[in-house]
Design an enzyme around this catalytic site. Structure first.
Site, PDB file in Angstrom:
ATOM      1  N   HIS A 163     -13.398  -2.397   0.843  1.00 36.57           N
ATOM      2  CA  HIS A 163     -12.331  -1.902   1.723  1.00 36.57           C
ATOM      3  C   HIS A 163     -12.394  -2.573   3.108  1.00 36.57           C
ATOM      4  CE1 HIS A 163      -9.169   1.220   1.556  1.00 36.57           C
ATOM      5  NE2 HIS A 163      -9.226   1.177   2.869  1.00 36.57           N
TER       6      HIS A 163
ATOM      7  N   SER B 142       0.826  -1.199   0.000  1.00 37.81           N
ATOM      8  CA  SER B 142       0.000   0.000   0.000  1.00 37.81           C
ATOM      9  C   SER B 142       0.865   1.257   0.000  1.00 37.81           C
ATOM     10  CB  SER B 142      -0.912   0.016   1.230  1.00 37.81           C
ATOM     11  OG  SER B 142      -1.568   1.261   1.358  1.00 37.81           O
TER      12      SER B 142
ATOM     13  N   ARG C  53     -14.547  -1.026   5.879  1.00 38.08           N
ATOM     14  CA  ARG C  53     -13.991   0.129   6.592  1.00 38.08           C
ATOM     15  C   ARG C  53     -14.435   1.471   6.005  1.00 38.08           C
ATOM     16  NH1 ARG C  53      -9.616  -0.992   9.773  1.00 38.08           N
ATOM     17  NH2 ARG C  53      -8.362   0.813   9.173  1.00 38.08           N
TER      18      ARG C  53
END
Length: 388
Positions: A283, A114, A286
């Site tokens: 996600h 990420s 989230r």
């Protein structure tokens, strides 16, 4: 003859790893890992909706030797799953990105770094022998985006994943209370929690305080926590749209994947843009608590033959066992990614956690394929009994 994948048999399931990891990770970091948006209803749906998918065995059917491998974007991987991108990995367990990237490379599955993880593009390319993928949080400024893409091209990153489902940071009550929202703060409570997890503390001292390593070249030196929060909000404010993806498609000539696709409209736009694949995801529950589970989105999208002809359809979210992997393939997933299970693995077992979790899932999936009399991953749709 059964194939044996070596793993620690004291922890044969994701739940076993989670229980162990909870004891070794400070509560504020564990809450960041496990939490979801608002009341966390979609977080629960992501896991629970897998239970509605039933498989049918064919016990009297002769079956060939089992092959877990699959081909994806011109490369054959040893299993149909990889490690999802997760922000602040080194906060949850020190050196986690390097542990997982190295384990993934050694065991021939993809690892996705990420933008907001705690190791840099260059370091992860080094430890993964250039095999790691990268997930881009689209920056506000195109200049920063272009520079990150140039760095990816220099290290010959094989696949670029663009995150599309964060037009704003989700409202996560656990993070607000623990101080891990933006700007972050370290409360007395959080400091006390670290004393209850000495191994985590020692490893953090050994590897250094976690930071957004990929973004360091773009930050002023000596930012305090409040200034870091302001930098992150300023740098990643704004949403991804069709025009931004067009610009990335022009810059990036390798496989391009969009992560966070969940609707027909976005799937059609992805195909029109010439994207190579999508990761159906919410996600990890989230972002939007009122949306459907990732697996239900995938069931709907993968049932459209026009989509399957034009783009790779992959899944992220809610997978907690090899049985879940089998269910995902039965309803049309071509590849799968998992985040929390791998973080539970390193939280529970440290440097051994990456390899352990990979082999644990391979063991699960192999057993299911034996039970269903299947030899290839692509044949799972033949064993779909029903969707309740």
């Amino acid at each position: 003859m059964s194939q044996k994948f070596e793993y620690n048999t004291r922890y044969p399931s994701v739940e076993d790893l989670k229980i162990k990891a909870r004891k070794r990770i400070p509560r504020f970091a564990f809450d960041y890992l496990t939490g979801g948006a608002n009341e966390e209803l979609n977080l629960a749906r992501n896991e629970n909706d897998f239970d509605n998918i039933l498989l049918k065995p064919q016990y009297l059917l002769a079956s060939d030797e089992i092959d877990l491998s699959v081909e994806l974007f011109g490369r054959r991987y040893s299993a149909p799953f990889g490690v999802s991108p997760i922000g602040l990995q080194g906060l949850m367990w020190p050196n986690a990105p390097e542990i997982l990237a190295k384990a993934a490379a050694e065991n021939d599955i993809p690892y996705i770094l990420s933008t907001v993880s705690t190791s840099s593009i260059e370091r992860i390319a080094e430890v993964s022998d250039g095999k790691a993928w990268f997930q881009l949080y689209h920056p506000t400024e195109n200049k920063l985006r272009d520079d990150i893409i140039k760095r990816l091209q220099v290290v010959e990153c094989p696949v670029l994943v663009v995150l599309v489902d964060v037009p704003a940071f989700g409202l996560r009550y656990r993070e607000i209370k623990s101080g891990l929202s933006m700007p972050p703060k370290m409360s007395v409570s959080n400091i006390l929690q670290t004393f209850a997890c000495p191994t985590w503390g020692i490893e953090t001292l050994r590897h250094g305080i976690p930071s957004f390593a990929t973004l360091k070249p773009y930050m002023e030196k000596g930012l305090d926590l409040a200034q870091l929060g302001q930098f992150m909000n300023k740098t990643f404010t704004g949403k991804v749209d069709v025009e931004k993806i067009k610009a990335i498609r022009d810059l990036w000539k390798g496989p391009l994947v969009l992560k966070g696709i969940a609707t027909d409209e976005d799937m059609q736009a992805s195909i029109a843009l010439g994207v190579d694949g999508v990761i159906v995801s919410n996600h990890g529950g989230r972002q939007l608590d009122a949306s459907e589970s990732s697996i239900n989105s995938l069931i709907r999208l993968a049932s459209n033959p026009e989509y399957k002809k034009n783009i790779k359809i992959m899944l992220d979210g809610g997978i907690r066992s090899g049985v879940d992997l089998a269910r995902a393939h039965a309803v049309g997933s071509e590849f799968n990614f998992m985040g929390r299970p791998f973080m539970y693995g390193v939280g529970a077992l440290g440097a051994a956690g990456g390899k352990h979790t990979i082999n644990m899932f391979k063991t699960h999936l192999y057993q299911v394929m034996k039970q269903l009399s299947l030899s290839k991953i692509a044949d799972f749709p033949q064993r779909l009994q029903s969707i309740l």
